[in-house]
Design a protein around this motif. Structure first.
Motif, PDB file in Angstrom:
ATOM      1  N   ALA A   1       0.840  -1.209   0.000  1.00 43.08           N
ATOM      2  CA  ALA A   1       0.000   0.000   0.000  1.00 43.08           C
ATOM      3  C   ALA A   1       0.874   1.258   0.000  1.00 43.08           C
ATOM      4  O   ALA A   1       0.586   2.231  -0.710  1.00 43.08           O
ATOM      5  CB  ALA A   1      -0.927  -0.008   1.213  1.00 43.08           C
ATOM      6  N   ARG A   2       1.944   1.223   0.770  1.00 43.16           N
ATOM      7  CA  ARG A   2       2.842   2.379   0.838  1.00 43.16           C
ATOM      8  C   ARG A   2       3.595   2.539  -0.486  1.00 43.16           C
ATOM      9  O   ARG A   2       3.811   3.665  -0.948  1.00 43.16           O
ATOM     10  CB  ARG A   2       3.811   2.180   2.001  1.00 43.16           C
ATOM     11  N   PHE A   3       3.976   1.415  -1.091  1.00 47.89           N
ATOM     12  CA  PHE A   3       4.631   1.461  -2.399  1.00 47.89           C
ATOM     13  C   PHE A   3       3.703   2.090  -3.440  1.00 47.89           C
ATOM     14  O   PHE A   3       4.133   2.937  -4.235  1.00 47.89           O
ATOM     15  CB  PHE A   3       5.027   0.038  -2.812  1.00 47.89           C
ATOM     16  N   ILE A   4       2.462   1.701  -3.421  1.00 43.33           N
ATOM     17  CA  ILE A   4       1.486   2.247  -4.375  1.00 43.33           C
ATOM     18  C   ILE A   4       1.336   3.758  -4.176  1.00 43.33           C
ATOM     19  O   ILE A   4       1.281   4.528  -5.144  1.00 43.33           O
ATOM     20  CB  ILE A   4       0.121   1.551  -4.244  1.00 43.33           C
ATOM     21  N   ARG A   5       1.282   4.185  -2.922  1.00 39.80           N
ATOM     22  CA  ARG A   5       1.172   5.626  -2.662  1.00 39.80           C
ATOM     23  C   ARG A   5       2.379   6.370  -3.215  1.00 39.80           C
ATOM     24  O   ARG A   5       2.260   7.472  -3.753  1.00 39.80           O
ATOM     25  CB  ARG A   5       1.036   5.891  -1.156  1.00 39.80           C
ATOM     26  N   LEU A   6       3.556   5.761  -3.093  1.00 45.69           N
ATOM     27  CA  LEU A   6       4.779   6.392  -3.598  1.00 45.69           C
ATOM     28  C   LEU A   6       4.725   6.571  -5.108  1.00 45.69           C
ATOM     29  O   LEU A   6       5.006   7.659  -5.623  1.00 45.69           O
ATOM     30  CB  LEU A   6       5.994   5.540  -3.214  1.00 45.69           C
ATOM     31  N   ILE A   7       4.369   5.533  -5.828  1.00 44.80           N
ATOM     32  CA  ILE A   7       4.445   5.604  -7.294  1.00 44.80           C
ATOM     33  C   ILE A   7       3.220   6.268  -7.919  1.00 44.80           C
ATOM     34  O   ILE A   7       3.248   6.608  -9.106  1.00 44.80           O
ATOM     35  CB  ILE A   7       4.668   4.204  -7.914  1.00 44.80           C
ATOM     36  N   GLN A   8       2.160   6.490  -7.125  1.00 43.91           N
ATOM     37  CA  GLN A   8       0.964   7.137  -7.672  1.00 43.91           C
ATOM     38  C   GLN A   8       0.785   8.573  -7.178  1.00 43.91           C
ATOM     39  O   GLN A   8      -0.278   9.159  -7.379  1.00 43.91           O
ATOM     40  CB  GLN A   8      -0.287   6.302  -7.335  1.00 43.91           C
ATOM     41  N   ASN A   9       1.825   9.121  -6.567  1.00 46.14           N
ATOM     42  CA  ASN A   9       1.756  10.507  -6.109  1.00 46.14           C
ATOM     43  C   ASN A   9       1.995  11.429  -7.308  1.00 46.14           C
ATOM     44  O   ASN A   9       3.119  11.551  -7.801  1.00 46.14           O
ATOM     45  CB  ASN A   9       2.812  10.748  -5.018  1.00 46.14           C
ATOM     46  N   ALA A  10       0.955  12.056  -7.779  1.00 48.30           N
ATOM     47  CA  ALA A  10       1.040  12.854  -9.005  1.00 48.30           C
ATOM     48  C   ALA A  10       1.852  14.130  -8.827  1.00 48.30           C
ATOM     49  O   ALA A  10       2.456  14.629  -9.786  1.00 48.30           O
ATOM     50  CB  ALA A  10      -0.367  13.208  -9.486  1.00 48.30           C
ATOM     51  N   SER A  11       1.904  14.673  -7.617  1.00 47.94           N
ATOM     52  CA  SER A  11       2.611  15.938  -7.412  1.00 47.94           C
ATOM     53  C   SER A  11       4.122  15.753  -7.359  1.00 47.94           C
ATOM     54  O   SER A  11       4.888  16.644  -7.758  1.00 47.94           O
ATOM     55  CB  SER A  11       2.121  16.618  -6.129  1.00 47.94           C
ATOM     56  N   THR A  12       4.584  14.594  -6.859  1.00 45.71           N
ATOM     57  CA  THR A  12       6.015  14.283  -6.828  1.00 45.71           C
ATOM     58  C   THR A  12       6.202  12.860  -7.366  1.00 45.71           C
ATOM     59  O   THR A  12       6.448  11.922  -6.615  1.00 45.71           O
ATOM     60  CB  THR A  12       6.588  14.391  -5.404  1.00 45.71           C
ATOM     61  N   PRO A  13       6.100  12.692  -8.663  1.00 47.30           N
ATOM     62  CA  PRO A  13       6.117  11.338  -9.236  1.00 47.30           C
ATOM     63  C   PRO A  13       7.482  10.669  -9.140  1.00 47.30           C
ATOM     64  O   PRO A  13       8.520  11.325  -9.048  1.00 47.30           O
ATOM     65  CB  PRO A  13       5.720  11.574 -10.693  1.00 47.30           C
ATOM     66  N   VAL A  14       7.444   9.344  -9.173  1.00 44.51           N
ATOM     67  CA  VAL A  14       8.649   8.515  -9.122  1.00 44.51           C
ATOM     68  C   VAL A  14       8.544   7.450 -10.206  1.00 44.51           C
ATOM     69  O   VAL A  14       7.478   6.870 -10.410  1.00 44.51           O
ATOM     70  CB  VAL A  14       8.807   7.837  -7.744  1.00 44.51           C
ATOM     71  N   GLN A  15       9.638   7.212 -10.901  1.00 46.33           N
ATOM     72  CA  GLN A  15       9.738   6.115 -11.865  1.00 46.33           C
ATOM     73  C   GLN A  15      10.748   5.095 -11.336  1.00 46.33           C
ATOM     74  O   GLN A  15      11.789   5.477 -10.790  1.00 46.33           O
ATOM     75  CB  GLN A  15      10.204   6.632 -13.234  1.00 46.33           C
ATOM     76  N   ILE A  16      10.449   3.801 -11.499  1.00 49.58           N
ATOM     77  CA  ILE A  16      11.321   2.749 -10.990  1.00 49.58           C
ATOM     78  C   ILE A  16      11.583   1.734 -12.092  1.00 49.58           C
ATOM     79  O   ILE A  16      10.662   1.317 -12.798  1.00 49.58           O
ATOM     80  CB  ILE A  16      10.714   2.054  -9.751  1.00 49.58           C
ATOM     81  N   ILE A  17      12.864   1.356 -12.225  1.00 53.61           N
ATOM     82  CA  ILE A  17      13.276   0.353 -13.206  1.00 53.61           C
ATOM     83  C   ILE A  17      14.052  -0.747 -12.479  1.00 53.61           C
ATOM     84  O   ILE A  17      14.902  -0.464 -11.630  1.00 53.61           O
ATOM     85  CB  ILE A  17      14.181   0.969 -14.291  1.00 53.61           C
ATOM     86  N   TRP A  18      13.741  -2.004 -12.830  1.00 48.26           N
ATOM     87  CA  TRP A  18      14.509  -3.150 -12.358  1.00 48.26           C
ATOM     88  C   TRP A  18      15.178  -3.824 -13.552  1.00 48.26           C
ATOM     89  O   TRP A  18      14.625  -3.853 -14.658  1.00 48.26           O
ATOM     90  CB  TRP A  18      13.612  -4.190 -11.689  1.00 48.26           C
TER      91      TRP A  18
END
Length: 550
Positions: A368-385
């Motif tokens: 749930a916390r991960f989802i909040r991180l990647i779906q925050n539109a005001s401070t977006p985050v992109q993650i690559i593995w």
């Protein structure tokens, strides 16, 4: 015919004139030469590149893998699968040398190929192959695949590297004073030398050893019975091996035996040195274990424009070039996954060999916390593995594929395949944050973060491997405090996952979007502090000073 007199295109630096042979199962020299799997090969490749730059009297001994390690492909559901495609290299030179050696008490023909130093800017490299018409299919298969899962084939590969490499040096008529085993795979070299000198001290004078594995259980071992059957001991009987090395039991541990054969050994970071000395201290007769921290070759890994920006303190150029490098990486993301990433968005990359202890999915532990991180539109985050599991490590492959499945719905998360030198460079140059979260004490060195720092990617890391020698939290990196040692792995994972997300949410994201001046300062501090301390010229020089010539 290639011989000892015509393999070097340069005169030796007098400080590095002692003749050394460097044995490694893998070398990552260039993207075009696919004879490596991961960190051990990246390290060996950088070592040979710096040996070339320093004009050292060092030659590499390796194996020419017909199918490489494997090609990381996708199946119909976009999950990973291992493919095996024959590799051919027009730039390798036929030495004209063919010899035989015993494997499973039968002669096997071996051919030597040569990578000239000027081809890629590396010390001379000899590669052995059993893919010859004189051999039967079983003998040919020895050099099919790096780290073959069949035990007998794996042992035969070690015999080829160790014993075969020593025979090659004799065929070349190269005077060799130091035999350097990079990990224990070439252990049979020592039995060949013993069969020649009939004296353990004479072997010790000539052999040094680098250990990379910080767990006793992770070091390769095989039963004396199968090793004897495979002709591993070069004519010695099992009881003679026991007596020679002062060992008992039914299995021979390669690392422990190497520590008994070598006059000196090294771990690959200061922390790993402490772990290794503690791990093997109960075994009498082992050699001294010092530490030489791994490093990477800056000439190969750096981006020239970023380097100019760092050296001239040109922040405008730095920011512009970093965005251009992100765009180059994001073309690969779009091509592989159909997802369009944004160069203005904070981009976190986790990329290295896929193994359970490296915890590729730790950032997802609190979903749930991960989802909040990647779906925050005001401070977006992109993650690559990205990264390659061992092709028979089905747990790691399942983890890789589970990440693919879990992030498929998210336009700002991607898993890339084909993690080799080329993609590794794109990821390091195109990331803002380089994530490293192994279980502490499990990562001997972990050098990928060095080349990330060279290219303006800030390390976000557990303080393991090389990191404690480099990192200053919030000055040149971001550090995740480890959980207490006495806790269970499950509890450690929970605590460290919380601390990782807290670091991202409370420090990294706000700084990236709201305080770019501080962000740029940390980038520049990181690039400044990583070189020359973690550049492989320092490492290659230290090997001569501390291991070869002492």
């Amino acid at each position: 015919m290639i011989n000892a007199q015509n393999i070097f295109p340069y005169k030796f630096n007098p400080a590095y004139s002692r003749p050394v042979a460097y044995f490694s199962m893998e070398f990552a020299i260039d993207q075009a030469l696919k004879i490596y799997s991961g960190g051990l090969g990246f390290l060996a490749g950088s070592h040979l590149r710096s040996a070339y730059e320093l004009k050292q009297n060092l030659v590499g001994i390796g194996i020419l893998w017909k199918y490489g390690y494997y090609d990381q492909e996708r199946d119909g559901n976009a999950r990973m699968r291992a493919g095996y495609v024959e590799k051919n290299y027009s730039f390798l030179e036929d030495t004209g040398i063919v010899f035989t050696m015993l494997v499973h008490n039968s002669p096997v023909f071996v051919k030597a190929w040569f990578l000239r130093p000027d081809t890629f800017g590396s010390a001379p490299l000899f590669l052995l192959s059993t893919d010859l018409p004189e051999n039967d299919d079983m003998s040919k298969s020895i050099t099919n695949r790096l780290y073959d899962s069949n035990e007998a084939t794996r042992i035969a590969q070690s015999i080829l590297l160790g014993t075969g490499g020593a025979i090659l040096l004799e065929q070349l008529d190269r005077h060799t004073e130091v035999y350097h085993m990079n990990e224990g795979h070439s252990l049979s070299l020592n039995f060949h030398l013993y069969s020649k000198f009939k004296n353990l001290e004479e072997v010790k004078k000539r052999v040094v050893f680098t250990t990379h594995t910080p767990e006793a259980a992770g070091n390769e071992s095989h039963s004396y019975g199968i090793l004897q059957d495979m002709s591993f001991f070069c004519g010695l009987q099992n009881h003679e091996v026991h007596s020679l090395l002062g060992l008992g039991g039914d299995h021979l541990n390669y690392t422990l035996a190497a520590l008994k054969f070598a006059r000196k050994a090294n771990a690959v970071s200061k922390m790993h040195g402490e772990v290794s000395r503690d791990m093997w201290k109960s075994n009498p007769g082992i050699c001294e274990i010092t530490s030489i921290t791994n490093a990477q070759n800056k000439t190969y890994w750096k981006d020239d424009i970023l380097e100019t920006a760092f050296s001239t303190q040109d922040d405008t150029l730095l920011v512009a070039r970093k965005k251009e490098l992100k765009r180059q990486l994001f073309k690969v993301v779009a091509d592989q996954t159909g997802k369009l990433f944004d160069e203005d968005v904070l981009t976190i990359v986790w990329a290295r060999r896929f193994a359970g202890y490296k915890r590729a999915d730790m950032i997802m532990n609190d979903w749930a916390r991960f989802i909040r991180l990647i779906q925050n539109a005001s401070t977006p985050v992109q993650i690559i593995w990205a990264g390659k599991p061992y092709p028979e490590d089905y747990g790691a492959i399942d983890l890789f594929n589970s990440i693919i499945d879990r992030i498929k719905p998210f336009a700002n998360c991607a898993v890339l395949t084909g993690y080799e030198l080329g993609l590794s460079a794109l990821l390091k140059k195109g990331s803002d944050v380089w994530l490293n979260n192994p279980r502490i004490y499990r990562e001997a060195s972990g050098t990928s973060g060095m080349t990330a720092a060279i290219n303006g990617s800030i390390n976000l890391s557990i303080p393991d491997g090389w990191i404690p020698e480099f990192a200053k939290d919030m000055e040149n990196s971001f550090i995740v405090a480890p959980a207490e040692d006495h806790l269970s792995n499950e509890e450690k994972d929970r605590i460290e996952s919380e601390r990782l997300l807290e670091k991202i949410e409370e420090n990294i994201v706000p700084m990236y979007y709201n305080d770019p001046a501080t962000w740029i300062s940390i980038m520049k501090n990181s690039a400044r502090d990583v070189s020359p301390a973690f550049e492989s010229g320092r490492m290659a020089a230290q090997y001569y000073e501390l291991m070869y010539c002492e």
